[in-house]
Design a protein around this motif. Structure first.
Motif, PDB file in Angstrom:
ATOM      1  N   VAL A 153      -4.769  -1.306  15.306  1.00  0.00           N
ATOM      2  CA  VAL A 153      -4.055  -0.553  14.759  1.00  0.00           C
ATOM      3  C   VAL A 153      -2.669  -1.027  14.168  1.00  0.00           C
ATOM      4  N   LEU A 154      -2.317  -2.116  14.596  1.00  0.00           N
ATOM      5  CA  LEU A 154      -0.991  -2.467  14.829  1.00  0.00           C
ATOM      6  C   LEU A 154      -1.573  -3.029  12.854  1.00  0.00           C
ATOM      7  N   ALA A 155      -2.570  -3.720  12.542  1.00  0.00           N
ATOM      8  CA  ALA A 155      -2.994  -3.950  11.601  1.00  0.00           C
ATOM      9  C   ALA A 155      -2.352  -2.704  10.500  1.00  0.00           C
ATOM     10  N   PHE A 156      -3.597  -1.845  10.695  1.00  0.00           N
ATOM     11  CA  PHE A 156      -3.201  -0.342  10.070  1.00  0.00           C
ATOM     12  C   PHE A 156      -1.815   0.180   9.852  1.00  0.00           C
ATOM     13  N   ILE A 157      -1.105  -0.004  10.247  1.00  0.00           N
ATOM     14  CA  ILE A 157       0.586   0.288  10.844  1.00  0.00           C
ATOM     15  C   ILE A 157       1.577  -0.466   9.498  1.00  0.00           C
ATOM     16  N   ARG A 158       1.215  -2.212   9.510  1.00  0.00           N
ATOM     17  CA  ARG A 158       1.524  -2.320   8.850  1.00  0.00           C
ATOM     18  C   ARG A 158       0.888  -2.236   7.292  1.00  0.00           C
ATOM     19  N   ALA A 159       0.121  -2.320   7.231  1.00  0.00           N
ATOM     20  CA  ALA A 159      -0.847  -1.593   5.766  1.00  0.00           C
ATOM     21  C   ALA A 159       0.215  -0.171   4.871  1.00  0.00           C
ATOM     22  N   ALA A 160      -0.198   0.983   6.581  1.00  0.00           N
ATOM     23  CA  ALA A 160       0.708   2.094   5.674  1.00  0.00           C
ATOM     24  C   ALA A 160       1.685   1.920   5.475  1.00  0.00           C
ATOM     25  N   ARG A 161       2.779   1.222   5.989  1.00  0.00           N
ATOM     26  CA  ARG A 161       3.897   0.793   5.780  1.00  0.00           C
ATOM     27  C   ARG A 161       4.220  -0.069   4.348  1.00  0.00           C
ATOM     28  N   ALA A 162       3.277  -1.174   4.214  1.00  0.00           N
ATOM     29  CA  ALA A 162       3.428  -1.559   3.191  1.00  0.00           C
ATOM     30  C   ALA A 162       2.926  -0.207   1.396  1.00  0.00           C
ATOM     31  N   GLY A 163       2.076   0.158   2.438  1.00  0.00           N
ATOM     32  CA  GLY A 163       1.410   1.343   0.838  1.00  0.00           C
ATOM     33  C   GLY A 163       2.967   3.034   0.860  1.00  0.00           C
ATOM     34  N   GLY A 164       4.066   2.336   1.464  1.00  0.00           N
ATOM     35  CA  GLY A 164       4.768   3.339   1.392  1.00  0.00           C
ATOM     36  C   GLY A 164       4.961   4.667   2.128  1.00  0.00           C
ATOM     37  N   ILE A 165       3.671   4.549   3.522  1.00  0.00           N
ATOM     38  CA  ILE A 165       4.073   5.350   4.255  1.00  0.00           C
ATOM     39  C   ILE A 165       4.842   5.802   5.876  1.00  0.00           C
ATOM     40  N   ARG A 166       5.677   6.232   5.838  1.00  0.00           N
ATOM     41  CA  ARG A 166       7.038   5.953   7.085  1.00  0.00           C
ATOM     42  C   ARG A 166       6.083   5.986   7.496  1.00  0.00           C
ATOM     43  N   VAL A 167       6.382   5.066   9.330  1.00  0.00           N
ATOM     44  CA  VAL A 167       5.647   5.542  10.111  1.00  0.00           C
ATOM     45  C   VAL A 167       6.885   5.072  11.188  1.00  0.00           C
ATOM     46  N   GLY A 168       6.187   6.113  12.405  1.00  0.00           N
ATOM     47  CA  GLY A 168       7.053   6.688  13.711  1.00  0.00           C
ATOM     48  C   GLY A 168       6.239   6.645  14.738  1.00  0.00           C
ATOM     49  N   LEU A 169       6.813   6.277  15.322  1.00  0.00           N
ATOM     50  CA  LEU A 169       6.127   6.172  17.109  1.00  0.00           C
ATOM     51  C   LEU A 169       6.320   7.260  17.413  1.00  0.00           C
ATOM     52  N   ALA A 170       5.224   8.192  17.726  1.00  0.00           N
ATOM     53  CA  ALA A 170       6.281   9.110  18.390  1.00  0.00           C
ATOM     54  C   ALA A 170       5.413   9.333  20.187  1.00  0.00           C
ATOM     55  N   THR A 171       6.159   8.731  21.177  1.00  0.00           N
ATOM     56  CA  THR A 171       5.502   9.508  22.624  1.00  0.00           C
ATOM     57  C   THR A 171       6.623   9.594  23.379  1.00  0.00           C
ATOM     58  N   ASN A 172       5.947  10.090  24.607  1.00  0.00           N
ATOM     59  CA  ASN A 172       6.405  10.438  25.751  1.00  0.00           C
ATOM     60  C   ASN A 172       6.293   9.255  26.616  1.00  0.00           C
ATOM     61  N   ALA A 173       8.203   8.708  26.891  1.00  0.00           N
ATOM     62  CA  ALA A 173       8.084   7.286  27.421  1.00  0.00           C
ATOM     63  C   ALA A 173       9.558   7.184  28.196  1.00  0.00           C
ATOM     64  N   THR A 174       9.673   6.083  28.801  1.00  0.00           N
ATOM     65  CA  THR A 174      11.063   6.492  29.559  1.00  0.00           C
ATOM     66  C   THR A 174      12.158   5.212  29.446  1.00  0.00           C
ATOM     67  N   ASP A 175      12.847   5.003  30.641  1.00  0.00           N
ATOM     68  CA  ASP A 175      13.704   4.445  29.797  1.00  0.00           C
ATOM     69  C   ASP A 175      13.302   2.224  29.650  1.00  0.00           C
ATOM     70  N   LEU A 176      12.523   2.398  29.490  1.00  0.00           N
ATOM     71  CA  LEU A 176      11.841   0.973  29.803  1.00  0.00           C
ATOM     72  C   LEU A 176      11.126   0.716  28.161  1.00  0.00           C
ATOM     73  N   LEU A 177      11.648   1.999  27.706  1.00  0.00           N
ATOM     74  CA  LEU A 177      10.203   2.379  26.173  1.00  0.00           C
ATOM     75  C   LEU A 177      11.056   0.599  25.446  1.00  0.00           C
ATOM     76  N   ASP A 178      12.138   0.766  24.456  1.00  0.00           N
ATOM     77  CA  ASP A 178      12.421  -0.877  23.860  1.00  0.00           C
ATOM     78  C   ASP A 178      13.168  -2.447  24.514  1.00  0.00           C
TER      79      ASP A 178
END
Length: 206
Positions: free
Chosen positions: A98-123
């Motif tokens: 999945v990480l390789a897919f994200i990297r390839a998408a960004r390299a191809g000009g796609i903006r990629v965001g992480l969209a998550t239900n998360a806590t304050d530990l996310l960062d």
């Protein structure tokens, strides 16, 4: 009428980019004489989980409430706290495909965001997993004060990637989240595993 091709991608964290090995929790439960699955069962009770996902309490408070609920089955508050602390030391693993897919998408000009239900530990989790800088934006329910599948969450996520909903592809492993994204006007795909990547690459055509 055919949809516009997506120019931005929103990816869920847990269950898509981050995997959890169930053997870790199972091992903790065995060592402390707990029933299988009880840690996740208690932690994921919606009345306990939803406040930490929307910034009403922090991760530490959430885990304290889990330990308090576990104290009876664990035999004592001290054992319950120890079990929860050991369980929480494991922060999951990155799905390399999945990480390789994200990297390839960004390299191809796609903006990629992480969209998550998360806590304050996310960062801290992103840093621990060497994911800092791997995404264009991070959209956290904890910071927004609203969680998936709310329409307001997806509106904020689309604004974060500066792309209208009709041009955003959302990927999540939960049906309810996928349905929420579609109701908000996004294209959405329910993730079942790396076998889905071929379809996603074709959908983005980067």
């Amino acid at each position: 009428m055919a949809r516009e091709r997506a120019t931005a991608l929103l990816v869920d964290f847990d269950g898509v980019l981050r995997r959890w090995d169930p053997a870790v929790a199972a091992g903790v439960e065995r060592r402390y004489g707990l029933s299988e699955g009880v840690l996740t069962e208690i932690a994921m009770q919606w009345g306990r989980l939803q406040p930490v996902l929307t910034g009403q309490v922090n991760h530490a408070d959430w885990m304290t409430s889990v330990a308090e609920a576990l104290a009876g089955p664990a035999g004592s508050p001290d054992r319950a706290r120890a079990a929860v602390e050991e369980w929480q030391r494991y922060r999951g693993e990155v799905d390399a495909e999945v990480l390789a897919f994200i990297r390839a998408a960004r390299a191809g000009g796609i903006r990629v965001g992480l969209a998550t239900n998360a806590t304050d530990l996310l960062d801290a989790d992103l840093a621990a997993l060497d994911l800092t800088g791997e995404l264009d934006v991070v959209v956290s329910s904890y910071r927004l004060g609203v969680n998936k599948p709310a329409k307001e969450y997806f509106q904020a996520a689309c604004e974060a990637v500066a792309t209208p909903p009709a041009r955003v592809l959302f990927v999540d492993d939960e049906d309810w989240s996928v349905r929420g994204a579609r109701a908000a006007g996004l294209s959405a795909h329910r993730w079942t595993g790396p076998g889905d990547l071929r379809y996603l690459r074709a959908a983005l055509a980067y």
